[in-house]
Design a protein around this motif. Structure first.
Motif, PDB file in Angstrom:
ATOM      1  N   GLN A   7       0.881  -1.219   0.109  1.00 15.38           N
ATOM      2  CA  GLN A   7      -0.049  -0.003   0.015  1.00 15.38           C
ATOM      3  C   GLN A   7       0.624   1.231   0.172  1.00 15.38           C
ATOM      4  OE1 GLN A   7      -3.502  -0.196  -0.249  1.00 15.38           O
ATOM      5  NE2 GLN A   7      -2.849  -2.447  -0.616  1.00 15.38           N
ATOM      6  N   TRP A   8       2.186   0.980   0.367  1.00 14.89           N
ATOM      7  CA  TRP A   8       3.143   2.303   0.266  1.00 14.89           C
ATOM      8  C   TRP A   8       4.415   1.713  -0.838  1.00 14.89           C
ATOM      9  CZ3 TRP A   8       8.146   1.289   1.418  1.00 14.89           C
ATOM     10  CH2 TRP A   8       8.251   0.124   2.141  1.00 14.89           C
ATOM     11  N   MET A   9       4.903   2.846  -1.267  1.00 12.72           N
ATOM     12  CA  MET A   9       6.052   2.533  -2.270  1.00 12.72           C
ATOM     13  C   MET A   9       7.096   3.662  -1.683  1.00 12.72           C
ATOM     14  SD  MET A   9       6.052   2.539  -6.191  1.00 12.72           S
ATOM     15  CE  MET A   9       6.058   3.966  -6.599  1.00 12.72           C
ATOM     16  N   PRO A  10       8.346   3.234  -1.664  1.00  9.16           N
ATOM     17  CA  PRO A  10       9.339   4.184  -1.327  1.00  9.16           C
ATOM     18  C   PRO A  10       9.608   5.067  -2.790  1.00  9.16           C
ATOM     19  CG  PRO A  10      10.451   2.147  -1.556  1.00  9.16           C
ATOM     20  CD  PRO A  10       9.062   2.000  -1.593  1.00  9.16           C
ATOM     21  N   SER A  39       1.570   0.583 -10.368  1.00  7.51           N
ATOM     22  CA  SER A  39       0.974  -0.575 -10.868  1.00  7.51           C
ATOM     23  C   SER A  39       1.770  -1.733 -10.513  1.00  7.51           C
ATOM     24  CB  SER A  39       0.266  -0.486 -12.275  1.00  7.51           C
ATOM     25  OG  SER A  39      -0.526   0.450 -12.190  1.00  7.51           O
ATOM     26  N   ALA A  40       3.053  -1.806 -11.000  1.00 14.33           N
ATOM     27  CA  ALA A  40       4.033  -3.008 -11.018  1.00 14.33           C
ATOM     28  C   ALA A  40       4.397  -3.358  -9.464  1.00 14.33           C
ATOM     29  CB  ALA A  40       5.204  -2.559 -11.919  1.00 14.33           C
ATOM     30  N   TRP A  41       4.348  -2.152  -8.484  1.00 13.17           N
ATOM     31  CA  TRP A  41       4.761  -2.392  -7.140  1.00 13.17           C
ATOM     32  C   TRP A  41       3.576  -3.012  -6.508  1.00 13.17           C
ATOM     33  CZ3 TRP A  41       8.663  -1.175  -4.139  1.00 13.17           C
ATOM     34  CH2 TRP A  41       8.571  -1.248  -2.837  1.00 13.17           C
ATOM     35  N   GLN A  42       2.262  -3.200  -6.953  1.00 14.90           N
ATOM     36  CA  GLN A  42       1.401  -3.952  -6.416  1.00 14.90           C
ATOM     37  C   GLN A  42       0.959  -5.024  -6.812  1.00 14.90           C
ATOM     38  OE1 GLN A  42      -1.763  -0.910  -6.067  1.00 14.90           O
ATOM     39  NE2 GLN A  42      -1.290  -0.446  -3.849  1.00 14.90           N
ATOM     40  N   CYS A  46       5.887  -7.739  -9.114  1.00 12.54           N
ATOM     41  CA  CYS A  46       6.488  -6.350  -9.597  1.00 12.54           C
ATOM     42  C   CYS A  46       6.689  -6.158 -11.058  1.00 12.54           C
ATOM     43  CB  CYS A  46       7.903  -6.246  -8.776  1.00 12.54           C
ATOM     44  SG  CYS A  46       8.304  -4.336  -8.772  1.00 12.54           S
ATOM     45  N   THR A  47       5.621  -6.878 -11.692  1.00 12.63           N
ATOM     46  CA  THR A  47       5.700  -6.715 -13.196  1.00 12.63           C
ATOM     47  C   THR A  47       4.503  -6.107 -13.792  1.00 12.63           C
ATOM     48  OG1 THR A  47       4.982  -9.055 -13.735  1.00 12.63           O
ATOM     49  CG2 THR A  47       7.343  -8.709 -13.412  1.00 12.63           C
ATOM     50  N   LYS A  94      13.951  -2.351  -5.185  1.00 12.96           N
ATOM     51  CA  LYS A  94      13.382  -1.899  -3.878  1.00 12.96           C
ATOM     52  C   LYS A  94      12.229  -2.785  -3.337  1.00 12.96           C
ATOM     53  CE  LYS A  94      14.922   2.723  -5.160  1.00 12.96           C
ATOM     54  NZ  LYS A  94      15.917   2.701  -4.589  1.00 12.96           N
ATOM     55  N   TRP A  95      11.562  -3.336  -4.291  1.00 18.04           N
ATOM     56  CA  TRP A  95      10.264  -4.158  -3.832  1.00 18.04           C
ATOM     57  C   TRP A  95      10.802  -5.299  -3.372  1.00 18.04           C
ATOM     58  CZ3 TRP A  95       8.780  -9.184  -5.458  1.00 18.04           C
ATOM     59  CH2 TRP A  95       7.323  -9.290  -5.546  1.00 18.04           C
ATOM     60  N   LEU A  96      11.711  -5.982  -3.797  1.00 16.32           N
ATOM     61  CA  LEU A  96      12.294  -7.400  -3.237  1.00 16.32           C
ATOM     62  C   LEU A  96      12.781  -6.963  -1.657  1.00 16.32           C
ATOM     63  CD1 LEU A  96      14.526  -8.936  -5.904  1.00 16.32           C
ATOM     64  CD2 LEU A  96      12.452  -9.812  -4.936  1.00 16.32           C
ATOM     65  N   GLU A  97      13.510  -5.938  -1.538  1.00 18.49           N
ATOM     66  CA  GLU A  97      13.797  -5.330  -0.210  1.00 18.49           C
ATOM     67  C   GLU A  97      12.779  -4.938   0.747  1.00 18.49           C
ATOM     68  OE1 GLU A  97      16.482  -4.261   3.016  1.00 18.49           O
ATOM     69  OE2 GLU A  97      16.730  -5.581   1.295  1.00 18.49           O
ATOM     70  N   ALA A  98      11.789  -4.416   0.251  1.00 18.85           N
ATOM     71  CA  ALA A  98      10.558  -3.987   1.065  1.00 18.85           C
ATOM     72  C   ALA A  98       9.784  -5.322   1.350  1.00 18.85           C
ATOM     73  CB  ALA A  98       9.324  -3.207   0.481  1.00 18.85           C
ATOM     74  N   LYS A  99       9.689  -6.204   0.464  1.00 20.61           N
ATOM     75  CA  LYS A  99       8.893  -7.563   0.853  1.00 20.61           C
ATOM     76  C   LYS A  99       9.747  -8.392   1.780  1.00 20.61           C
ATOM     77  CE  LYS A  99       7.149 -11.906  -1.675  1.00 20.61           C
ATOM     78  NZ  LYS A  99       6.654 -12.211  -0.298  1.00 20.61           N
ATOM     79  N   ARG A 100      11.038  -8.524   1.627  1.00 19.22           N
ATOM     80  CA  ARG A 100      12.025  -9.099   2.737  1.00 19.22           C
ATOM     81  C   ARG A 100      11.795  -8.743   4.129  1.00 19.22           C
ATOM     82  NH1 ARG A 100      15.952  -8.255   5.655  1.00 19.22           N
ATOM     83  NH2 ARG A 100      16.631  -6.347   4.837  1.00 19.22           N
ATOM     84  N   ILE A 101      11.917  -7.174   4.237  1.00 18.52           N
ATOM     85  CA  ILE A 101      11.412  -6.677   5.489  1.00 18.52           C
ATOM     86  C   ILE A 101      10.234  -6.970   6.125  1.00 18.52           C
ATOM     87  CG2 ILE A 101      11.136  -4.379   6.593  1.00 18.52           C
ATOM     88  CD1 ILE A 101      13.429  -3.271   4.858  1.00 18.52           C
ATOM     89  N   PHE A 102       8.992  -6.944   5.267  1.00 25.01           N
ATOM     90  CA  PHE A 102       7.799  -7.304   5.685  1.00 25.01           C
ATOM     91  C   PHE A 102       7.806  -8.784   6.042  1.00 25.01           C
ATOM     92  CE2 PHE A 102       3.561  -8.798   4.736  1.00 25.01           C
ATOM     93  CZ  PHE A 102       2.768  -7.978   5.717  1.00 25.01           C
TER      94      PHE A 102
END
Length: 161
Positions: A7-10, A39-42, A46-47, A94-102
């Motif tokens: 729901q958020w994106m850096p 759109s890709a972020w969600q 991530c495509t 950035k998506w992979l890092e955010a997913k890893r942290i979550f």
């Protein structure tokens, strides 16, 4: 639907505005590019799709403007997944890092909940031949009663024996 963490994106403003590719885009193309990134972020990977009609809709700029600005926008994406999808490599990192942290935070929360949750009591009832009942209750690691200093049912049974 996107996961809660999606729901958020850096958004690195200096990196975005400082990019020569982004600076060369018409303002309409920048809006379309930003919409495609969101759109890709969600998505689950991530495509975004490669279909031009889908991209025009996802970009928010419509068919006519997409036809005009898509060549410049699509330079920021690479083809992945057997040519069926597009991905922005910077966003994907950035998506992979955010997913890893979550995922790490979820695992830590589950572990904390598991540790803090009191264990269920196991009760075994055995009927003797003389009609007496023997009840064995396993000890609880922690309960609200022991915190307040009140005897739990386990402790009462032990004291009676």
């Amino acid at each position: 639907m996107a996961s809660k963490w999606q729901q958020w994106m850096p958004f690195h403003i200096d990196q975005f505005r400082g990019s020569p590719d982004v600076q060369a885009m018409h303002p309409i193309a920048r809006v379309g590019y930003l919409y495609l990134l969101a759109s890709a972020w969600q998505t689950d990977d991530c495509t975004i799709p490669t279909d031009s009609i889908d991209l025009a809709a996802l970009s928010g700029i419509g068919d006519d403007l997409w036809a005009q600005y898509s060549p410049r926008i699509l330079r920021k994406f690479v083809v992945v997944g057997n040519g069926q999808k597009l991905q922005n490599t910077v966003l994907y990192e950035k998506w992979l890092e955010a997913k890893r942290i979550f995922d790490a935070r979820c695992a830590a929360a589950r572990q904390t909940t598991k540790i803090r949750s009191p264990r269920k009591k196991d009760t075994v009832t055995v009927n003797n031949s003389d009609g007496d009942c023997t009840v064995t209750v396993s000890e609880q690691s922690r309960s609200a009663d022991t915190i307040t200093g009140t005897l739990t049912s386990t402790e009462k049974l032990k004291k009676q024996k």
